[in-house]
Scaffold this active site. Structure first.
Site, PDB file in Angstrom:
ATOM      1  N   ASP A 132       0.849  -1.201   0.000  1.00  0.00           N
ATOM      2  CA  ASP A 132       0.000   0.000   0.000  1.00  0.00           C
ATOM      3  C   ASP A 132       0.883   1.249   0.000  1.00  0.00           C
ATOM      4  OD1 ASP A 132      -2.121   1.767   0.153  1.00  0.00           O
ATOM      5  OD2 ASP A 132      -2.487   1.438   2.289  1.00  0.00           O
ATOM      6  N   ASP A 161      -1.662  10.530   9.038  1.00  0.00           N
ATOM      7  CA  ASP A 161      -2.545   9.784   8.153  1.00  0.00           C
ATOM      8  C   ASP A 161      -3.798   9.369   8.912  1.00  0.00           C
ATOM      9  OD1 ASP A 161      -3.012   8.316   5.621  1.00  0.00           O
ATOM     10  OD2 ASP A 161      -2.837   6.549   6.898  1.00  0.00           O
ATOM     11  N   GLU A 191      -5.069  14.495   8.310  1.00  0.00           N
ATOM     12  CA  GLU A 191      -6.060  14.121   7.294  1.00  0.00           C
ATOM     13  C   GLU A 191      -7.416  14.009   7.981  1.00  0.00           C
ATOM     14  OE1 GLU A 191      -6.558  10.694   3.840  1.00  0.00           O
ATOM     15  OE2 GLU A 191      -5.511  10.185   5.701  1.00  0.00           O
TER      16      GLU A 191
END
Length: 546
Positions: free
Chosen positions: A60, A199, A239
């Protein structure tokens, strides 16, 4: 004293594996970024946001971390990172790293120990259940994962994973986990980084609060305190894809996130561009709460993920999809667009420059993704979000000047209007009408306008629905206009521009007549009123850089 540098900087997002390969192994690396620092400085970049560098199996793009305290060897050594921080700092550029602690990868030693032994201290590092539990969350990637719970044969239980099944969620209500995260932060902060991009920050908070956002914001305060003990001017950029009324939870009193990544405004930028009307963007800006002292919003056009349009209504989302992603393979996860900005705008240099001018006029710290300044395209043959993750196009030579290797970390864009053979940095470098030149002029103009970062933003009324107009009032006053439509318009503002100096525009224009002026299709004009000698000196310094 709270950090303030991040309110007046340009952040440039880099995927280190795709930016520049210094050693010919086909993958970008830290030494490659060092080699391109002069290019970044010439763009006006003030901070680098580096996508994950940690050791990882890279299922990822590095967001599946197997060791938070070690760099993956493909990027180089810790000394290479230290050299990047030093050499970037010599050019006035800071370095921000990712902090990916909502989950680990399933190869992380914590998870391996947790799954082997129910009595291990690491068992409670993750979220386990004998049966799948409906906690209100849905898979982040619904076309790939059909559940957030995965059975683990060795553990004899299900573990939760909001993202991919190979990324088990951490139990952030566990004090031991948070202590380990603090050790990770200290390790990298002591190297001299300027902060972290958190994140999945909204999911971190939810997990820390046992499903309750307001009960979980203590985690942000804890991470903030840990950071400023090492770097008093450090920032946390989070985020946060939530309704704007909830942003205040993430700001706190300026003691949580220093920058909130503003998905709300991002979505409405594209609704405004799709309609060719300013109203959706004006409405979005008016609805978000004012940030506290020492904090701000971060704004951008496109990033490394899909253009997630969840902040729009279903009808608005489809409107944007029809305008910019009319084909099914351009869409992703039922909510987003997996295209870069340039193809969405059909490669139109004028329209891309207009979009950059619009971004840079907004109240918030602008972020530009690598390659956006030259109008890089996408590769829809690649799966999911990999479509927008291709090597930087430096020149028309072999491998776009990215690498000398035979096999690359990702395929190049070799065909069509966005092929590297004719769309690259070298070709645009000395062309004053290129997108690179236009973007560079805008970025440098923005860097000289401290009132955009520190002043008060005031939405202005223009008498044409296609024209977005905004003023930023501080020690000086800037007025910025953008025509979101294709036709030349005559527009009148509520503000007389007597005494204002035009500092950047898409093309030459006659001087405004009081509050009236013309704007070309997809045109932009920025004005500034600065009366003091100091402010005039600021203008001259910006001109010298340009």
């Amino acid at each position: 004293m709270k950090a303030n540098w991040h309110r007046n900087t340009l952040i440039y997002q880099i995927d280190p594996s795709l930016f520049y390969d210094s050693n010919g192994d086909g993958r970008g690396d830290l030494k490659g970024i060092i080699r391109q620092l002069d290019y970044l400085q010439a763009l006006g970049v003030g901070a680098l946001w580096l996508m994950p560098l940690y050791r990882s199996p890279f299922k990822d793009a590095g967001y599946d971390v197997s060791d938070f305290l070690a760099l993956d060897p493909r990027f180089g050594s810790e000394e290479d990172l230290r050299q990047l921080i030093v050499k970037a700092g010599e050019r006035g550029i800071r370095v921000i790293l990712e902090l990916v602690v909502q989950h680990t990868c399933d190869q992380h030693p914590w998870f391996q120990r947790a799954r082997r032994d129910r009595n291990s201290v690491y068992r409670d590092y993750y979220l386990w259940s004998d049966t799948p539990v409906d906690d209100g969350n849905q898979p982040i990637f619904p076309s790939v994962e059909d559940s957030i719970w995965q059975w683990d044969e060795e553990a004899g239980q299900y573990y939760r994973h909001l993202f991919y099944r190979h990324e088990p969620d951490l139990n952030l209500a566990n004090p031991r986990v948070v202590e380990d995260i603090e050790r990770i932060m200290v390790h990298w902060l002591e190297l001299g980084i300027a902060g972290f991009r958190l994140d999945a920050a909204s999911h971190l908070v939810e997990q820390a609060g046992g499903g309750d956002e307001e009960q979980g914001v203590w985690l942000l305060e804890r991470l903030y305190r840990c950071m400023i003990r090492i770097n008093p001017e450090g920032i946390l950029m989070g985020e946060v894809d939530v309704e704007p009324e909830r942003y205040s939870h993430y700001f706190g009193a300026g003691d949580r996130l220093g920058l909130v990544l503003d998905f709300w405004v991002n979505n409405h930028i594209f609704l405004a561009l799709a309609r060719g009307e300013a109203q959706p963007l004006q409405r979005a800006i008016a609805r978000r709460p004012a940030p506290p002292d020492g904090a701000h919003y971060a704004v951008w056009l496109r990033n490394h993920d899909e253009l997630d349009l969840e902040r729009l209504s279903e009808e608005e989302r489809e409107e944007v999809m029809q305008a910019f992603a009319p084909e099914p393979d351009m869409r992703l996860y039922g909510r987003g667009i997996r295209r870069r900005l340039a193809p969405m705008l059909e490669g139109d240099v004028r329209r891309q420059a207009l979009a950059q001018s619009l971004l840079l006029s907004l109240p918030g710290t602008p972020i530009v993704r690598y390659g956006e300044e030259i109008g890089m395209g996408d590769d829809l043959s690649r799966p999911e979000r990999l479509s927008v993750r291709t090597p930087m196009q430096w020149n028309a030579e072999a491998n776009a000047g990215f690498s000398s290797a035979h096999h690359l970390a990702a395929p190049l864009i070799e065909h069509g209007p966005f092929a590297y053979t004719h769309l690259n940095v070298a070709r645009q470098q000395d062309d004053p009408e290129s997108l690179l030149a236009r973007t560079r002029r805008l970025l440098w103009a923005r860097s000289g306008l401290s009132e955009v970062g520190n002043g008060e933003a005031q939405l202005l009324t223009a008498d044409h629905r296609a024209v977005f107009a905004i003023a930023h009032v501080g020690q000086a006053t800037s007025v910025m206009l953008a025509n979101l439509g294709p036709e030349t318009v005559e527009v009148r503002l509520q503000t007389d521009l007597e005494g204002f100096e035009e500092i950047v525009s898409d093309s030459p224009y006659p001087a405004p007549e009081g509050a009236s002026m013309s704007l070309c299709g997809y045109g932009y004009r920025w004005f500034r009123y600065a009366g003091s000698e100091q402010q005039q000196g600021d203008r001259q310094e910006t001109a010298d850089h340009q």
